[in-house]
Design a protein around this motif. Structure first.
Motif, short mmCIF file in Angstrom:
data_model
loop_
_atom_site.label_atom_id
_atom_site.label_comp_id
_atom_site.label_asym_id
_atom_site.label_seq_id
_atom_site.Cartn_x
_atom_site.Cartn_y
_atom_site.Cartn_z
N TYR A 116 8.05 -102.22 7.48
CA TYR A 116 7.59 -102.19 8.93
C TYR A 116 8.00 -103.03 9.77
CZ TYR A 116 4.54 -101.50 13.11
OH TYR A 116 4.26 -101.55 14.45
N GLU A 149 9.48 -97.88 8.69
CA GLU A 149 9.38 -97.59 9.89
C GLU A 149 9.67 -98.65 10.85
OE1 GLU A 149 8.18 -94.87 11.39
OE2 GLU A 149 7.35 -95.71 13.38
N MET A 153 7.56 -100.90 20.47
CA MET A 153 6.31 -101.15 21.16
C MET A 153 6.42 -101.94 22.75
SD MET A 153 4.01 -101.32 17.92
CE MET A 153 2.50 -101.20 18.46
N ASP B 73 3.73 -96.58 8.25
CA ASP B 73 3.63 -96.14 9.54
C ASP B 73 2.95 -97.06 10.43
OD1 ASP B 73 4.97 -94.25 11.35
OD2 ASP B 73 4.92 -93.03 9.53
N GLY B 74 3.12 -96.97 11.72
CA GLY B 74 2.06 -97.87 12.85
C GLY B 74 1.46 -96.95 13.57
N GLY B 76 1.35 -97.78 16.88
CA GLY B 76 2.18 -97.78 18.15
C GLY B 76 1.30 -98.04 19.32
N THR B 77 1.85 -97.72 20.54
CA THR B 77 1.12 -98.28 21.77
C THR B 77 -0.17 -97.37 22.20
OG1 THR B 77 2.61 -97.07 22.98
CG2 THR B 77 3.05 -99.28 22.78
N LEU B 79 -2.71 -98.19 20.56
CA LEU B 79 -3.29 -99.49 20.27
C LEU B 79 -3.91 -100.14 21.68
CD1 LEU B 79 -1.85 -101.04 17.35
CD2 LEU B 79 -3.88 -99.86 17.26
N LYS B 80 -2.83 -100.07 22.46
CA LYS B 80 -3.34 -100.73 24.13
C LYS B 80 -4.51 -99.95 24.78
CE LYS B 80 0.18 -103.12 25.02
NZ LYS B 80 0.24 -104.73 25.59
N ASP B 163 -1.73 -105.46 15.66
CA ASP B 163 -1.11 -104.53 15.46
C ASP B 163 -1.51 -103.81 14.13
OD1 ASP B 163 1.11 -102.45 15.33
OD2 ASP B 163 2.73 -103.76 15.10
N ASN B 200 1.96 -90.54 18.83
CA ASN B 200 3.07 -90.51 19.52
C ASN B 200 3.37 -90.39 21.28
OD1 ASN B 200 3.70 -89.47 16.59
ND2 ASN B 200 5.07 -91.11 17.34
N TYR B 202 2.86 -92.39 23.42
CA TYR B 202 2.02 -93.06 24.31
C TYR B 202 2.55 -93.92 25.59
CZ TYR B 202 -2.24 -91.31 22.13
OH TYR B 202 -3.22 -90.43 21.80
N SER B 203 3.70 -94.66 24.93
CA SER B 203 4.24 -95.40 26.08
C SER B 203 4.50 -94.54 27.18
CB SER B 203 5.64 -96.04 25.70
OG SER B 203 5.23 -96.94 24.53
#
Lengths: 365, 365
Positions: A116, A149, A153, B73-74, B76-77, B79-80, B163, B200, B202-203
């Protein structure tokens, strides 16, 4: 089918790119990924890159009672040195080797690895070098690079920075798990030399080298022939292949227990937490480990940390590997032979202590 | 043996803590970890938390030709939004569900999950809530939470930020892999409803909601009963259990091929890249997918993105799931029954299009 043949709107209108995420760039990078995956593969790997998950046909590996061993890790603040030096391939090797060592100490053969990378904005050059490092280390460990991945971000990571995480799965026959349960008082500790700090203690080490001692990256490291950057960025040693060889040679039967002929009963990967934190992870409750800290020569980087770092003796061995990246718990009659075999495989090794009756503690002498 | 019984130097002298890394705090958190691991376990999990790798006894699972399926996987944003709202449990669920769905679409049963949390400084309260979310989602997915890594990286992540990365391993009998190879023109596309944006886009979505449309987190989302925060933070749906049920019902034999009686030939997880990026990952080269975008009701959050976001129609379906988190490629005679079974399991479902002869593309109508 590659993703980039899917229909897409014209680039000029892309709101997502304006929001900082470029799907087309991400797709283009996946081209290089496929080549690298192909070069770090194994016969058990099925299917194509770009699927939702990596496929590994374990039924081809011939294990009778397969136990899967898995680990996830990050490189940590060593990454800061990769950012400031622009050298990224080594940290790619770091993450693979850290991960494969974690499954190797349980007696497992590493099967496959996934990465990742979290970045603010994808930098293709940086990603390609990380990937090259990971693929190289996977090939050396006999482990397939099966997927990963890459997350864009925006506003998350600073410009030019990223986090790098690895995940590995290995396999071991159930009766051959190196659980440590067979370790007994009298067993010897065999230390395998590290290549440097590996991936641990960098927050403290960089503070000492750069803030306290005012070194610059290009300065020659006193007592060595390399620069400070070279010493601190040296990739993590990979012990998985050697450990598998040693286990084949010293634990020949179908079990890794205490029966006659077996020689290796436990292994500890000296990572975050150092000797004090990691050896107890494999010691039985009624055993202590006594480490003779004078039993091996300390590489220059550790001598400087010890002599000029202002760190207590105990903490040195709680934070750094101090020149020993892996410790094996070995039958006394096999210890010298294990040392010899390791050295023959070009891995420095020493008897660095022994197991005594106790309660799961580490004593540094 | 727990790590925290190892001998350690006194806390007052710790240079590493001054450098921003607190090993004792990290150890104390691992107490809660063990409880959560125990509550999200499976009979195949061996050994103790704190070992170098998680151990999973695959020989107990009874697979004859096991193929491992893995994904990393992560979050992603998204998280903000967790940071700004102080709501962390949901993103813990997100990462597990995103991962298990990625292996489920290949026909696999998720076996175990590992997490990585990178933080500037460990915040025990935040970590416990992430962990609670991950454990909850693992239990719901029948997947063991087998280990993970919590990295303290001072100066790396902003205060209060982190993260979150997940790694999952699943298993499927080799002849039952849902490779997509059996998909044929005439098959129907069955869409399974999403719970929201999942992880997915989110940005772009946050830019639209908060910068362009000036919503605040606590505002009620127009056209719905929930706040903007609730809608955007709704955890990722988990399709793994439902998909396993459907496969048991509709692909009864020992193979997931085209033989009589089989009904499900492929599945696509609609993640980053949307419909356009993900459906082709499973389509055979000579098939196109035609999606009738009017075939399902759009949840309010997607209506707003479509009507007020200033995003082109094509890009909406390239970035967002638009209310469909998974697409199944189903034999025409089975499609209505698949929809019924999904709905009976409380998952909204619709026939949203069909497969036609083509070359691996997605057409939105």
């Amino acid at each position: 089918m590659p993703k980039d043949t899917a229909e897409k709107s014209t680039k000029s209108k892309k709101a997502y790119a304006q929001a900082g995420v470029d799907i087309d760039l991400a797709d283009s990078i996946k081209g290089g990924l496929k080549d690298q995956l192909a070069r770090a593969s194994r016969p058990e790997v099925l299917g194509k890159a770009g699927g939702f998950g990596g496929l590994f046909d374990l039924s081809k590996s011939g294990y009778k009672r397969p136990v899967l061993v898995s680990s996830v890790d990050g490189v940590g603040t060593k990454l800061k040195l990769a950012f400031s030096s622009g050298r990224h391939e080594g940290v790619g090797q770091d993450i693979v080797n850290h991960c494969v060592n974690d499954v190797a100490v349980l007696g497992a053969e590493p099967l496959f690895f996934l990465d990742y990378v979290g970045m603010g904005k994808l930098e293709p050059g940086v990603f390609q070098r990380l990937l090259a490092g990971m693929a190289k280390a996977c090939r050396e460990a006999g482990c397939a690079l099966i997927g990963g991945e890459t997350a864009q971000m925006p506003g998350f990571y600073k410009a030019g920075e990223y986090d790098l995480v690895g995940s590995v799965v290995g396999v071991v026959e159930k009766p051959k798990i190196l659980s440590g349960a067979a370790i007994r008082p009298g067993d010897k500790l065999v230390g395998l030399g590290s290549s440097g700090l590996h991936t641990n203690g960098y927050s403290l080490a960089t503070r000492i080298f750069f803030n306290k001692l005012r070194f610059r990256m290009d300065d020659r490291l006193p007592g060595s022939e390399v620069t400070v950057a070279d010493a601190l960025l040296e990739p993590h040693a990979n012990y998985a292949g050697l450990l598998q060889q040693l286990l084949k040679r010293f634990n020949k039967g179908t079990r890794s227990d205490r029966r006659a002929g077996n020689g290796i009963f436990g292994a500890a990967h000296i990572t975050g937490g150092g000797f004090t934190g990691n050896i107890p992870r494999i010691l039985p409750e009624k055993c202590d480990a006594v480490v003779a800290t004078g039993a091996w020569p300390k590489p220059a980087v550790f001598e400087i940390l010890a002599d000029q770092g202002g760190v207590t003796f105990d903490e040195l061995y709680e934070v750094f590997n101090m020149g020993i990246g892996m410790v094996l718990m070995v039958a006394p009659e096999a210890a010298e032979d294990v040392v010899r075999k390791a050295r023959r495989a070009r891995r420095p090794a020493w008897i660095i202590g022994e197991v005594k009756a106790g309660r799961g503690r580490v004593h540094l002498t």
